[in-house]
Scaffold this motif. Structure first.
Motif, PDB file in Angstrom:
ATOM      1  N   GLY A 473       0.797  -1.206   0.000  1.00 47.37           N
ATOM      2  CA  GLY A 473       0.000   0.000   0.000  1.00 47.37           C
ATOM      3  C   GLY A 473       0.828   1.254   0.000  1.00 47.37           C
ATOM      4  N   LYS A 474       2.109   1.132   0.277  1.00 46.88           N
ATOM      5  CA  LYS A 474       2.954   2.318   0.300  1.00 46.88           C
ATOM      6  C   LYS A 474       3.232   2.783  -1.126  1.00 46.88           C
ATOM      7  CE  LYS A 474       7.361   4.134   1.972  1.00 46.88           C
ATOM      8  NZ  LYS A 474       8.582   3.868   2.758  1.00 46.88           N
ATOM      9  N   VAL A 475       3.121   4.078  -1.310  1.00 46.47           N
ATOM     10  CA  VAL A 475       3.398   4.674  -2.621  1.00 46.47           C
ATOM     11  C   VAL A 475       4.867   5.095  -2.658  1.00 46.47           C
ATOM     12  CG1 VAL A 475       2.828   6.516  -4.237  1.00 46.47           C
ATOM     13  CG2 VAL A 475       1.015   5.419  -2.891  1.00 46.47           C
ATOM     14  N   VAL A 476       5.546   4.657  -3.707  1.00 50.08           N
ATOM     15  CA  VAL A 476       6.987   4.945  -3.833  1.00 50.08           C
ATOM     16  C   VAL A 476       7.268   5.507  -5.227  1.00 50.08           C
ATOM     17  CG1 VAL A 476       7.641   3.138  -2.208  1.00 50.08           C
ATOM     18  CG2 VAL A 476       7.458   2.604  -4.643  1.00 50.08           C
ATOM     19  N   ARG A 477       8.399   6.162  -5.336  1.00 52.67           N
ATOM     20  CA  ARG A 477       8.873   6.604  -6.653  1.00 52.67           C
ATOM     21  C   ARG A 477       9.871   5.549  -7.164  1.00 52.67           C
ATOM     22  NH1 ARG A 477       7.416  11.153  -8.687  1.00 52.67           N
ATOM     23  NH2 ARG A 477       9.131  11.115 -10.224  1.00 52.67           N
ATOM     24  N   ALA A 478       9.692   5.173  -8.377  1.00 53.08           N
ATOM     25  CA  ALA A 478      10.531   4.106  -8.961  1.00 53.08           C
ATOM     26  C   ALA A 478      11.031   4.535 -10.346  1.00 53.08           C
ATOM     27  CB  ALA A 478       9.735   2.805  -9.063  1.00 53.08           C
ATOM     28  N   LYS A 479      12.146   3.926 -10.717  1.00 46.78           N
ATOM     29  CA  LYS A 479      12.760   4.214 -12.028  1.00 46.78           C
ATOM     30  C   LYS A 479      12.530   3.030 -12.964  1.00 46.78           C
ATOM     31  CE  LYS A 479      17.195   5.465 -14.142  1.00 46.78           C
ATOM     32  NZ  LYS A 479      18.643   5.723 -13.879  1.00 46.78           N
ATOM     33  N   VAL A 480      12.068   3.315 -14.170  1.00 41.04           N
ATOM     34  CA  VAL A 480      11.801   2.264 -15.146  1.00 41.04           C
ATOM     35  C   VAL A 480      13.122   1.656 -15.625  1.00 41.04           C
ATOM     36  CG1 VAL A 480      10.816   1.713 -17.403  1.00 41.04           C
ATOM     37  CG2 VAL A 480       9.643   3.329 -15.888  1.00 41.04           C
TER      38      VAL A 480
END
Length: 612
Positions: A473-480
């Motif tokens: 449920g945690k929203v994270v920033r990720a790199k493609v």
């Protein structure tokens, strides 16, 4: 007639004196007839030179008139007339009297007539005639023999074997035998072959008396073929096979010999019945392999010339008769040589190193790469397990990625060592050839010269704290990282990767309402959807708020402990985009699914009470 001397007519108009004692006319007539009986036309008579004029020679042959012969018929070899007054010569009577009352004579014809008689006698006695070959004619050669007489020498009678270039014999003088003679037609046929056959027969008899195996003899190269050369030993020919010409490699006998060369050879085999003789030239020399072990010890650097190239290597001549093989595997440390011709060429001179010598089998193994330092040795001196390396992806297989560490040394990252949190079935989903990649050396196999690498080992194992740092449920920033058919691989943080399934990918739209596709390197926001501790993988979703179910209190999310007990997604569930409960709902109906869900919720509540 008076008693004084009476003259008879001659070619000069003078009257010869006749004795007055002749007495009467009858006597004078008889005397004139007798004086004129000097020969018939077509005969050869004796004559005396009575005068040498500018262009003619006057000859007295005893008749009532003299004869004349052109001065040119008396010319010698130098072209000058050698006749003088008083010389006695044989002449041929062409006519007894011409319009001038003179006898027509010929010295040349008389000479030829005499030569023909001599040739006829020589032919009957089977004597030899000397002649000079003067020109080439149809079917053979023209030969000038005695007195300038022309004879014919057929091409088949010139030598024991056919001669292709007859012009080279012009001007040569030989002995010939007359095999055909016709004086009326002026036809003389000669043969030189008959004499050579007789001479060869005598030589053959003499040679066979002393010929034996092992004997060293001298001969002349008579003929050259692709497989060897025939040597005339004196009346008998022997075959010098190409394999017995030299201890070294011979591509064609013409490289060593020409017709007419004298050679010293050894008799290898001799069959008296068939008269076949096998000869050897290299057998007269020392076998170079007898000192090969001393001359070429392992480790020695040598120079040679490339003699032949095959699919598996190149043969290098170190000295005549001694060749070594550079196997394709011994040509380069760093390059995969598909064919030796990519590195070497015929006739090339090079330096190499002796690896192994087997004099009995006549084999020498050579190495080209040994002249340079072994990259593996340099690598092991520089690196050890645990060291961090960086290199380019050289190749990708179904089971891993090969990275170039140093020139000539590659390491492999197995697909299980790519990520802690993402299950990589096909490494090509994350990497492509030429990518720069960092890794840790896991192990070094010195026997097989293999290096095992790991990418995930660059970071500590995140699983002990994964539920605390990244709860569902945690929203994270990720790199493609990469985009594949079934989803998007992203990096959440160092050492933590995850997969966004295709049905959980949400694309933003532009002003025109069109989807903006994702690219490698893009940064996106996503929600932790599921953490599978058994499979050790993280699944994310770009559908925010849909990944975690709400609690009884609005706005609150379920605790991590409860979230960890959410139904685990299977591969089939991933494909359908739901949990096991959703699959059951599809299979058994909504009612059964509801009962199952309530039962699982009760188990969770009971667990929470126990924890309190």
């Amino acid at each position: 007639m008076s008693t004084q001397q009476t003259a008879a007519l001659s070619s000069t108009g003078k009257i010869k004196e006749i004795s007055a004692e002749s007495g009467n006319f009858a006597s004078l007539f008889e005397a004139s007839i007798t004086a004129g009986d000097f020969g018939k036309e077509g005969e050869i008579v004796k004559g005396t030179v009575i005068a040498v004029q500018r262009d003619h020679v006057v000859i007295d042959i005893g008749g009532k008139s003299e004869g004349i012969i052109a001065l040119s018929e008396f010319a010698g070899a130098a072209g000058e007339a050698t006749v003088k007054t008083g010389d006695n010569v044989d002449v041929y009577i062409e006519s007894r009297e011409n319009d001038d009352g003179l006898v027509t004579l010929s010295k040349e014809k008389a000479d030829k007539m005499k030569v023909w008689d001599e040739i006829s006698a020589a032919c009957e006695r089977e004597e030899l005639i000397e002649g000079t070959i003067t020109q080439r004619v149809k079917g053979g050669l023209s030969v000038t023999i005695r007195g300038g007489v022309k004879a014919f020498l057929p091409g088949s009678q010139v030598d024991l074997r056919p001669i292709r270039n007859l012009d080279k014999l012009i001007g040569q003088t030989y002995q010939f035998k007359v095999i055909k003679f016709n004086k009326k037609r002026g036809n003389i046929v000669l043969s030189r072959r008959v004499l050579l056959e007789k001479e060869r027969g005598e030589q053959k008899t003499k040679t066979l008396e002393t010929l034996e195996e092992g004997k060293v003899v001298r001969g002349v190269i008579k003929n050259i073929t692709e497989y060897g050369a025939f040597v005339d030993l004196g009346g008998i020919d022997g075959l010098l096979h190409i394999t017995d010409m030299s201890w070294g490699r011979v591509n064609h006998p013409s490289e060593l010999f020409q017709v007419g060369d004298e050679v010293t050879v050894r008799v290898l085999k001799y069959n008296a019945e068939t008269e076949r003789v096998s000869l050897g030239l290299k057998q007269t020399q020392e076998d170079p392999w007898s000192h090969a072990e001393e001359a070429y010890p392992p480790g020695k650097k040598v120079r040679g010339k490339v003699q032949s190239i095959t699919d598996y290597g190149a043969f290098v001549e170190l000295e005549p008769g001694v060749e070594g093989l550079i196997h394709v595997s011994e040509m380069s440390w760093t390059k995969k040589v598909k064919h030796p011709s990519k590195l070497l060429e015929m006739g090339q001179e090079l330096e190499c190193q002796v690896l192994e010598v087997d004099a009995k089998s006549k084999r020498i193994s050579l190495g080209l790469k040994q002249l340079e330092a072994d990259p593996w040795t340099l690598f092991t001196e520089k690196y050890k397990p645990g060291d961090k390396i960086e290199g380019k992806v050289r190749s990708i297989t179904d089971y891993g990625v090969f990275i170039g560490i140093e020139e000539g040394v590659d390491g492999m990252v197995h697909k299980s060592d790519v990520s802690w949190t993402a299950k990589v079935n096909n490494p090509s989903d994350l990497y492509k050839k030429g990518d720069d990649l960092q890794a840790i050396i896991l192990s070094i196999n010195h026997d097989e010269k293999k290096v095992s690498l790991g990418v995930k080992q660059l970071w500590d194992d995140p699983w002990p704290s994964i539920f605390t740092e990244l709860p569902p449920g945690k929203v994270v920033r990720a790199k493609v990282l990469s985009i594949v058919d079934y989803g998007v691989f992203v990096r959440v943080s160092d050492g933590i990767e995850g997969l966004i399934p295709q049905n959980d990918v949400v694309l933003t739209k532009d002003d025109a309402g069109q989807d903006i596709p994702l690219h490698e390197g893009d940064e996106i926001e996503a929600e932790i959807a599921n953490i599978d501790s058994q499979e050790r993988r993280i699944t994310l979703s770009m559908r925010k708020g849909e990944a975690a179910a709400p609690t009884e209190s609005a706005g609150e999310t379920r605790p991590a402990a409860r979230a960890s007990k959410m139904p685990k997604k299977t591969a089939a569930a991933d494909a359908a985009g739901g949990t096991i409960g959703e699959l059951i709902k599809q299979k058994l109906g909504a009612k059964l699914a509801t009962i199952g869900t309530e039962k699982k919720d009760d188990e969770v509540v009971e667990s929470e009470k126990t924890d309190e």
